[in-house]
Design a protein around this motif. Sequence first.
Motif, mmCIF file in Angstrom:
data_model
loop_
_atom_site.group_PDB
_atom_site.id
_atom_site.type_symbol
_atom_site.label_atom_id
_atom_site.label_comp_id
_atom_site.label_asym_id
_atom_site.label_seq_id
_atom_site.Cartn_x
_atom_site.Cartn_y
_atom_site.Cartn_z
ATOM 1 N N MET A 1 0.784 -1.170 -0.016
ATOM 2 C CA MET A 1 -0.189 -0.035 0.041
ATOM 3 C C MET A 1 0.964 1.163 -0.022
ATOM 4 S SD MET A 1 -2.843 -1.230 2.845
ATOM 5 C CE MET A 1 -3.994 0.095 2.249
ATOM 6 N N GLU A 2 0.364 2.273 -0.548
ATOM 7 C CA GLU A 2 1.241 3.625 -0.539
ATOM 8 C C GLU A 2 0.237 4.832 -0.085
ATOM 9 O OE1 GLU A 2 1.971 4.008 -4.653
ATOM 10 O OE2 GLU A 2 3.601 2.700 -4.301
ATOM 11 N N VAL A 3 1.200 5.724 0.656
ATOM 12 C CA VAL A 3 0.381 7.031 1.016
ATOM 13 C C VAL A 3 1.125 7.991 0.548
ATOM 14 C CG1 VAL A 3 0.156 8.379 3.114
ATOM 15 C CG2 VAL A 3 -0.323 6.139 3.288
ATOM 16 N N THR A 4 0.399 8.986 -0.132
ATOM 17 C CA THR A 4 1.132 10.067 -0.985
ATOM 18 C C THR A 4 0.698 11.481 -0.009
ATOM 19 O OG1 THR A 4 -0.670 10.475 -2.514
ATOM 20 C CG2 THR A 4 1.426 9.070 -3.120
ATOM 21 N N GLY A 5 1.630 12.633 -0.096
ATOM 22 C CA GLY A 5 1.080 13.859 0.693
ATOM 23 C C GLY A 5 2.233 14.402 0.985
ATOM 24 N N LYS A 6 2.215 15.660 1.731
ATOM 25 C CA LYS A 6 3.366 16.219 2.085
ATOM 26 C C LYS A 6 3.658 15.918 3.497
ATOM 27 C CE LYS A 6 2.637 20.322 -1.004
ATOM 28 N NZ LYS A 6 2.696 21.606 -1.260
ATOM 29 N N THR A 29 -2.189 14.076 3.719
ATOM 30 C CA THR A 29 -2.780 13.855 2.302
ATOM 31 C C THR A 29 -3.297 15.083 1.631
ATOM 32 O OG1 THR A 29 -4.922 13.165 3.199
ATOM 33 C CG2 THR A 29 -3.176 11.539 2.980
ATOM 34 N N GLU A 30 -3.296 15.135 0.227
ATOM 35 C CA GLU A 30 -3.969 16.095 -0.297
ATOM 36 C C GLU A 30 -5.330 15.657 -1.114
ATOM 37 O OE1 GLU A 30 -0.780 17.130 -2.881
ATOM 38 O OE2 GLU A 30 0.204 18.376 -1.388
ATOM 39 N N GLU A 31 -6.233 15.865 -0.276
ATOM 40 C CA GLU A 31 -7.623 15.264 -0.815
ATOM 41 C C GLU A 31 -8.618 16.574 -0.263
ATOM 42 O OE1 GLU A 31 -8.268 11.350 0.445
ATOM 43 O OE2 GLU A 31 -7.341 11.731 2.223
ATOM 44 N N GLN A 35 -5.885 14.097 5.609
ATOM 45 C CA GLN A 35 -5.812 13.235 6.762
ATOM 46 C C GLN A 35 -4.342 13.400 7.159
ATOM 47 O OE1 GLN A 35 -8.385 11.301 7.931
ATOM 48 N NE2 GLN A 35 -9.458 12.670 6.663
ATOM 49 N N HIS A 36 -4.076 13.397 8.455
ATOM 50 C CA HIS A 36 -2.791 13.519 8.898
ATOM 51 C C HIS A 36 -2.451 12.020 9.390
ATOM 52 C CE1 HIS A 36 -3.036 17.674 8.875
ATOM 53 N NE2 HIS A 36 -4.067 17.745 9.696
#
Length: 123
Positions: A1-6, A29-31, A35-36
């Motif tokens: 699984m993967e998580v993308t964001g800053k 996340t950037e949605e 979500q943190h």
Amino acid sequence: MEVTGKIKVVNPEQQVSASFKKRELVVTTEEQYPQHIMIEFTQDKCDLLNNYNIGEPVKVSINLRGREWVNPQGETKYFNSIQGWRIEKLVADAPAASAPMPAAQAFAPATNLNEDEPDDLPF
């Protein structure tokens, strides 16, 4: 699984015991509803975070971990953790070079107006 964001947080390494260390990373996340997500890196994976800074866009490969624990009163509890095992920087999307928009064509004013016609436009 993967998580993308800053990256929001990169915590220092914690020596939990003589043989176990961990380091925590928080990715936002950037949605629509960001979500943190707190992700743990353990043992030799802690060093993967050395070259990352707050604000950088990243993709983190993760595993979900779950465990069962029975407390002294005999109640069974379940805990989940998110464990990171790879992280990579994402290149921020460069704005696409757009072609200049053509100038708006000028229209001649209408001359065939009839004031007696009803105005049925909804606005």
